[in-house]
Design an enzyme around this catalytic site. Structure first.
Site, PDB file in Angstrom:
ATOM      1  N   ILE A 244       1.501   4.885   1.188  1.00 48.39           N
ATOM      2  CA  ILE A 244       1.024   5.764   2.264  1.00 48.39           C
ATOM      3  C   ILE A 244       1.333   7.204   1.882  1.00 48.39           C
ATOM      4  O   ILE A 244       2.503   7.589   1.748  1.00 48.39           O
ATOM      5  CB  ILE A 244       1.720   5.439   3.615  1.00 48.39           C
ATOM      6  CG1 ILE A 244       1.608   3.948   3.964  1.00 48.39           C
ATOM      7  CG2 ILE A 244       1.185   6.333   4.733  1.00 48.39           C
ATOM      8  CD1 ILE A 244       0.215   3.442   4.240  1.00 48.39           C
TER       9      ILE A 244
ATOM     10  N   GLU B  42       0.845  -1.185   0.000  1.00 47.79           N
ATOM     11  CA  GLU B  42       0.000   0.000   0.000  1.00 47.79           C
ATOM     12  C   GLU B  42       0.891   1.248   0.000  1.00 47.79           C
ATOM     13  O   GLU B  42       1.864   1.309   0.751  1.00 47.79           O
ATOM     14  CB  GLU B  42      -0.822  -0.063   1.290  1.00 47.79           C
ATOM     15  CG  GLU B  42      -1.762   1.043   1.543  1.00 47.79           C
ATOM     16  CD  GLU B  42      -2.425   0.920   2.931  1.00 47.79           C
ATOM     17  OE1 GLU B  42      -3.208   1.797   3.275  1.00 47.79           O
ATOM     18  OE2 GLU B  42      -2.142  -0.060   3.662  1.00 47.79           O
TER      19      GLU B  42
ATOM     20  N   ASP C  71      13.932  -1.532  14.131  1.00 52.64           N
ATOM     21  CA  ASP C  71      14.830  -0.620  13.394  1.00 52.64           C
ATOM     22  C   ASP C  71      14.186   0.763  13.340  1.00 52.64           C
ATOM     23  O   ASP C  71      14.017   1.357  12.275  1.00 52.64           O
ATOM     24  CB  ASP C  71      15.078  -1.165  11.983  1.00 52.64           C
ATOM     25  CG  ASP C  71      16.207  -0.419  11.267  1.00 52.64           C
ATOM     26  OD1 ASP C  71      16.936   0.347  11.922  1.00 52.64           O
ATOM     27  OD2 ASP C  71      16.351  -0.601  10.042  1.00 52.64           O
TER      28      ASP C  71
HETATM   29  P1  ADP Z   1      14.913   0.579   2.356  1.00 54.34           P
HETATM   30  O1  ADP Z   1      14.422  -0.794   2.708  1.00 54.34           O
HETATM   31  O2  ADP Z   1      15.679   0.605   1.075  1.00 54.34           O
HETATM   32  O3  ADP Z   1      15.654   1.254   3.502  1.00 54.34           O
HETATM   33  P2  ADP Z   1      12.432   1.957   3.004  1.00 54.34           P
HETATM   34  O4  ADP Z   1      11.466   0.874   3.292  1.00 54.34           O
HETATM   35  O5  ADP Z   1      13.008   2.688   4.176  1.00 54.34           O
HETATM   36  O6  ADP Z   1      13.615   1.462   2.036  1.00 54.34           O
HETATM   37  O7  ADP Z   1      11.695   2.977   2.043  1.00 54.34           O
HETATM   38  C1  ADP Z   1      12.354   4.108   1.476  1.00 54.34           C
HETATM   39  C2  ADP Z   1      11.518   5.376   1.668  1.00 54.34           C
HETATM   40  O8  ADP Z   1      10.278   5.222   0.972  1.00 54.34           O
HETATM   41  C3  ADP Z   1      11.129   5.616   3.120  1.00 54.34           C
HETATM   42  O9  ADP Z   1      12.046   6.416   3.804  1.00 54.34           O
HETATM   43  C4  ADP Z   1       9.786   6.300   3.002  1.00 54.34           C
HETATM   44  O10 ADP Z   1       9.956   7.703   2.879  1.00 54.34           O
HETATM   45  C5  ADP Z   1       9.214   5.767   1.706  1.00 54.34           C
HETATM   46  N1  ADP Z   1       8.204   4.700   1.963  1.00 54.34           N
HETATM   47  C6  ADP Z   1       8.429   3.484   2.532  1.00 54.34           C
HETATM   48  N2  ADP Z   1       7.309   2.733   2.577  1.00 54.34           N
HETATM   49  C7  ADP Z   1       6.343   3.505   2.030  1.00 54.34           C
HETATM   50  C8  ADP Z   1       4.954   3.308   1.770  1.00 54.34           C
HETATM   51  N3  ADP Z   1       4.351   2.149   2.067  1.00 54.34           N
HETATM   52  N4  ADP Z   1       4.251   4.318   1.197  1.00 54.34           N
HETATM   53  C9  ADP Z   1       4.875   5.480   0.868  1.00 54.34           C
HETATM   54  N5  ADP Z   1       6.185   5.730   1.062  1.00 54.34           N
HETATM   55  C10 ADP Z   1       6.914   4.760   1.632  1.00 54.34           C
END
Ligand code: ADP
Length: 286
Positions: free
Chosen positions: A93, A91, A194
């Site tokens: 966000i 999803e 984390d």
């Molecule tokens: P990684 O696993 O490479 O560290 P993240 O899961 O932290 O990546 O995601 C990278 C960035 O994407 C996050 O810092 C956040 O700003 C954005 N993000 C992560 N999940 C979502 C989501 N479900 N919807 C919108 N933006 C997201």
């Protein structure tokens, strides 16, 4: 540029894709906002073979938190392989910058998650912290679990990467002893694992949403120590958390001993820039 074949693989899952926009902020994978006829999705892709188990573990963690009905997580729609790597679709966000009220709510929701009592520490399956393996075992004793499978495992990795010398690594028995000395007993809680400021979002309704977890059952102050490693979440968050949790604020020794794990992870992931912070804590407590 998104590879044509990858877009084709996403279209199989999501239908016709109108746009695929890069999202910044992640350390490990390439992230995209994918706009399709079915709506907006968040997609992470990683070309390495570790991608599939890593995204499977991320899905398991997000679902474990969701099942507690305490704090939101994005719904995960698919995890699959692509080439030698893999991807996760969840999803999207739509987030906003956090107000004081939103941070208070995050503190209360996290306390709700941590108040649930689990039987054991650790977990059944290994997962990941960044793209490093995070070893899990089911364990009755928190000092044993934390000494062996958190600090011990990362210390060993740092030694094998020649980031620490053998003489700098305390024996496991000494690590366990210090943990017993400095840390109060508490029930096992489901941890995000984390929790830095890049790993929560505030949605448009002001609800906190946890992302990118490295879940296991552990001492609740581990998550709080991590929130303080790179600047902190602000006093409203900590007051709301402590108040709702009904426990005293984290002290310096707990903060240092729990941040040591994350500093070791950063040492192993990103190199010697983290050496001084690691060495300072090792000298002080062991
Ligand atoms: P990684 O696993 O490479 O560290 P993240 O899961 O932290 O990546 O995601 C990278 C960035 O994407 C996050 O810092 C956040 O700003 C954005 N993000 C992560 N999940 C979502 C989501 N479900 N919807 C919108 N933006 C997201």
């Amino acid at each position: 540029m998104v590879e044509h074949n990858f877009l084709a693989a996403l279209q199989v899952k999501l239908g016709l894709i109108k746009k695929c926009l890069p999202v910044s902020g992640g350390d490990i994978s390439q992230a995209y906002r994918v706009i399709s006829r079915q709506g907006d999705f968040f997609v992470k892709y990683n070309p390495k073979p570790v991608a599939l188990p890593m995204f499977e573990a991320e899905r398991a963690g997000l679902n474990a938190i969701a099942l507690t009905h305490t704090i939101k997580t994005p719904a995960v729609y698919a995890v699959d392989k692509f080439g030698h790597g893999g991807f996760i679709i969840m999803e999207f966000i739509e987030s906003k910058s956090p107000s004081d009220q939103d941070l208070e709510k995050l503190g209360r929701r996290l306390a709700d998650l941590h108040k649930i009592r689990y039987i054991d520490y650790g977990g059944e399956k290994d997962n990941f912290i960044g793209n490093l393996t995070q070893v899990n075992r089911v364990e009755k004793s928190w000092p044993t679990f934390y000494a062996h499978f958190r600090l011990g495992a990362q210390l060993q990795m740092a030694q094998s990467k020649r980031l620490l010398d053998t003489h700098e690594i305390p024996p496991l028995s000494q690590i366990e002893h210090s943990i017993r000395e400095y840390i109060d007993v508490s029930h096992p809680s489901l941890l995000h694992g984390d929790l830095w400021s890049g790993n929560y979002l505030i949605n448009q309704d002001g609800e906190p949403v946890l992302i990118d977890p490295a879940c296991y059952q552990g001492h609740h102050q581990v998550d709080i120590a991590m929130t303080k490693l790179f600047g902190g979440f602000g006093s409203k968050f900590y007051h709301a958390y402590d108040d709702h949790m009904g426990t005293r604020p984290i002290n310096q020794a707990e903060t240092d001993l729990y941040q040591l794990y994350y500093l070791l992870v950063h040492l192993n992931l990103f190199g010697r820039g983290y050496y001084q912070s690691v060495a300072r804590i090792l000298k002080r407590y062991f």
